[in-house]
Design a protein around this motif. Structure first.
Motif, PDB file in Angstrom:
ATOM      1  N   GLU A 256      44.290 -99.302  48.099  1.00  0.00           N
ATOM      2  CA  GLU A 256      43.162-100.177  48.543  1.00  0.00           C
ATOM      3  C   GLU A 256      41.935 -99.133  48.798  1.00  0.00           C
ATOM      4  OE1 GLU A 256      45.297 -99.053  52.156  1.00  0.00           O
ATOM      5  OE2 GLU A 256      45.793 -99.930  50.112  1.00  0.00           O
ATOM      6  N   ILE A 257      42.133 -98.038  48.804  1.00  0.00           N
ATOM      7  CA  ILE A 257      41.246 -97.049  49.313  1.00  0.00           C
ATOM      8  C   ILE A 257      40.259 -96.784  47.996  1.00  0.00           C
ATOM      9  CG2 ILE A 257      40.489 -94.723  50.233  1.00  0.00           C
ATOM     10  CD1 ILE A 257      43.275 -94.599  51.429  1.00  0.00           C
ATOM     11  N   ALA A 295      47.094 -86.033  43.651  1.00  0.00           N
ATOM     12  CA  ALA A 295      46.994 -86.531  44.995  1.00  0.00           C
ATOM     13  C   ALA A 295      46.369 -85.553  45.722  1.00  0.00           C
ATOM     14  CB  ALA A 295      48.447 -86.620  45.348  1.00  0.00           C
ATOM     15  N   ALA A 296      46.445 -84.373  45.739  1.00  0.00           N
ATOM     16  CA  ALA A 296      45.579 -83.364  46.605  1.00  0.00           C
ATOM     17  C   ALA A 296      44.170 -83.639  46.432  1.00  0.00           C
ATOM     18  CB  ALA A 296      45.933 -81.697  46.370  1.00  0.00           C
ATOM     19  N   ARG A 297      43.832 -83.699  45.385  1.00  0.00           N
ATOM     20  CA  ARG A 297      42.364 -84.001  45.122  1.00  0.00           C
ATOM     21  C   ARG A 297      41.629 -85.076  45.533  1.00  0.00           C
ATOM     22  NH1 ARG A 297      37.181 -82.159  44.863  1.00  0.00           N
ATOM     23  NH2 ARG A 297      35.726 -83.399  43.567  1.00  0.00           N
ATOM     24  N   ILE A 302      38.601 -88.106  49.969  1.00  0.00           N
ATOM     25  CA  ILE A 302      38.808 -89.080  50.922  1.00  0.00           C
ATOM     26  C   ILE A 302      38.303 -88.610  52.152  1.00  0.00           C
ATOM     27  CG2 ILE A 302      40.328 -90.560  52.331  1.00  0.00           C
ATOM     28  CD1 ILE A 302      42.123 -90.974  49.828  1.00  0.00           C
ATOM     29  N   ASP A 303      38.701 -87.110  52.465  1.00  0.00           N
ATOM     30  CA  ASP A 303      38.173 -86.445  53.839  1.00  0.00           C
ATOM     31  C   ASP A 303      36.728 -86.223  53.639  1.00  0.00           C
ATOM     32  OD1 ASP A 303      40.701 -86.590  54.635  1.00  0.00           O
ATOM     33  OD2 ASP A 303      41.207 -84.708  54.125  1.00  0.00           O
ATOM     34  N   GLY A 308      30.989 -88.514  55.447  1.00  0.00           N
ATOM     35  CA  GLY A 308      29.799 -88.955  54.816  1.00  0.00           C
ATOM     36  C   GLY A 308      29.400 -87.891  53.693  1.00  0.00           C
ATOM     37  N   GLU A 309      30.104 -87.372  53.252  1.00  0.00           N
ATOM     38  CA  GLU A 309      29.839 -86.466  51.946  1.00  0.00           C
ATOM     39  C   GLU A 309      30.360 -87.176  50.626  1.00  0.00           C
ATOM     40  OE1 GLU A 309      31.311 -82.706  52.642  1.00  0.00           O
ATOM     41  OE2 GLU A 309      30.203 -82.195  54.705  1.00  0.00           O
ATOM     42  N   LYS A 310      29.653 -86.855  49.749  1.00  0.00           N
ATOM     43  CA  LYS A 310      29.946 -87.468  48.242  1.00  0.00           C
ATOM     44  C   LYS A 310      30.101 -86.276  47.313  1.00  0.00           C
ATOM     45  CE  LYS A 310      28.152 -92.167  49.048  1.00  0.00           C
ATOM     46  NZ  LYS A 310      27.330 -93.301  48.450  1.00  0.00           N
TER      47      LYS A 310
END
Length: 457
Positions: A256-257, A295-297, A302-303, A308-310
């Motif tokens: 759901e993320i 999965a690591a990426r 997500i972190d 607040g970074e994209k």
């Protein structure tokens, strides 16, 4: 011991006795496990201290009379099996009478021969009474005093009238036992869609409910025709690996993320549990602009979103891509499988005109002529190459008969030149080789034909 093991049926109720080599295994526990037809088994006390081993056929206590079964387990391991079967310690345990005699086995075989006919007649009786049930199997007791009727039904059935009719028809004591669709498939047996015998008929001892959530965890298409087994229920094998999938899913981000980038928002599309790769789509409903990342990426993005970074893009940088594992190389594709089938190329003879071409042709044909005439010694074998060349020059007509058409034409042209001008007056070629050859002697006599001498006179 090996002969007894052959008698013991190797199936879903067989338990490997890993405590067999421990001394005193029989005397430590006086209860044995006995197996009957199909899935039925029971625990009986060896009160008479009979020397029993796995595979022995015994007569045990029953109500009424006795039954015939096969010993499948002895020793301390029986206590663990009783605990697994939820047998209470204060429960009444029946006795083992004796080892089966030939008369007991003969009577038992006669009872088994009647089971199929009894089942067919019982189905017709149940149909005549308008009962919504299906009788799947019939099992006679070893002494033919009782018969157990196994049936399946979707709803509660009042079979009191059926029992009376069956007892009057077969003259035995009737016992009705309801089973599920899975148990019926296990008793009948068959071949599954995987090409192997059904798990319920080969090794499964108990049945656990299977839900559609097991298919969802494994990303299996919810197609009822593919998920259902021969019993019309969900396949039992759906539960075999579901725990592994659930455990692996804990090390992956939730479905759901959402992942936010500088230019778009990505939603979860599918997950590869084994490769630990996740595919994201820019549309929540359909597959659009699919991007597959590790999965690591995903955890890294997500972190960044939490802070607040994209990132500029969802995929990793080129430096991280280059460090990824290379695809395996197929070694079989490097060699040509037909490399041993290639035929050897045949050497072709060079065909050329002129004097030099005639000499080369003669040099190539000479070894072949020697190979063909190897068994027979030629007449002129002892002559030197120079004498053989002079003999060919002296007799041009005989030599022309053995030459090819192109060579004959060249020979005639040289004869005409010789008649017009003597050999001594011909200029020496500049490109002639310095070394002497056997077919071109250094001193060649000037032989003038007789007709040319008469003209000069």
């Amino acid at each position: 011991m090996e002969e007894k093991d052959r008698k013991c049926p190797r199936g879903k109720l067989h338990c490997f006795n890993w405590m067999e080599d421990i001394p005193g295994g029989v005397t430590d526990f006086d209860i044995v496990e006995v197996q009957f037809k199909n899935t039925r088994k029971g625990f009986y006390r060896n009160s008479a201290n009979i020397d029993l081993a796995i595979g022995d056929t015994v007569a045990v206590e029953s109500a009424p009379g006795h039954d015939i079964g096969v010993v499948t387990l002895t020793g301390k391991l029986v206590a663990l099996q009783m605990r697994r079967a939820n047998v209470k310690p204060d429960a009444e345990i029946k006795r083992v009478f004796r080892k089966a005699k030939p008369a007991d086995l003969e009577k038992y075989e006669e009872a088994k021969a009647r089971e199929n006919d009894t089942m067919i007649r019982a189905r017709k009786i149940a149909e005549s009474l308008n009962l919504n049930m299906k009788i799947g199997d019939v099992e006679y007791q070893g002494d033919s005093n009782k018969a157990i009727f196994y049936y399946i039904a979707d709803e509660r059935v009042d079979f009191r009238q059926l029992i009376k009719v069956l007892a009057d028809t077969f003259k035995v004591r009737i016992e009705m036992k309801q089973i599920g669709a899975r148990q019926e498939a296990g008793r009948i047996g068959g071949i599954g869609s995987c090409g192997r015998p059904l798990c319920c008929a080969s090794w499964m001892t108990n049945f656990v409910s299977v839900g559609t959530s097991a298919a969802r965890y494994q990303d299996i298409s919810l197609n009822p025709q593919k998920l259902a087994g021969q019993c019309a229920k969900l396949k039992c094998c759906l539960n075999f690996e579901v725990d592994t999938y659930v455990e692996s899913a804990r090390h992956l981000p939730g479905r759901e993320i959402r992942l936010e980038t500088a230019d778009n928002t990505y939603f979860h599309f599918k997950t590869d549990i084994f490769k630990k790769e996740i595919t994201y789509s820019t549309d929540k409903q359909i597959a659009a602009n699919l991007v597959t990342i590790s999965a690591a990426r995903a955890f890294e993005v997500i972190d960044m979103n939490r802070r607040g970074e994209k990132p500029l893009q969802l995929q990793a940088d080129d430096a991280e891509k280059s460090s990824a594992k290379a695809k395996p190389i197929d070694l079989a594709s490097q060699d040509d499988l037909t490399r041993f089938d290639k035929a050897k190329k045949k050497k072709r003879k060079k065909k050329s005109g002129g004097g030099n071409g005639q000499k080369q042709e003669g040099q190539q044909q000479k070894p072949q002529a020697e190979k063909q005439d190897a068994p027979k010694a030629p007449k002129n074998a002892g002559e030197q190459p120079q004498k053989q060349q002079r003999r060919r020059n002296d007799n041009p007509e005989a030599n022309a008969a053995t030459q090819q058409p192109g060579q004959q034409k060249n020979q005639r042209q040289r004869n005409k030149d010789n008649r017009r001008e003597p050999k001594a007056q011909q200029p020496r070629q500049q490109n002639a080789p310095q070394t002497e050859k056997p077919d071109a002697p250094a001193e060649r006599p000037n032989r003038i034909p007789k007709a040319f001498r008469d003209n000069q006179e």
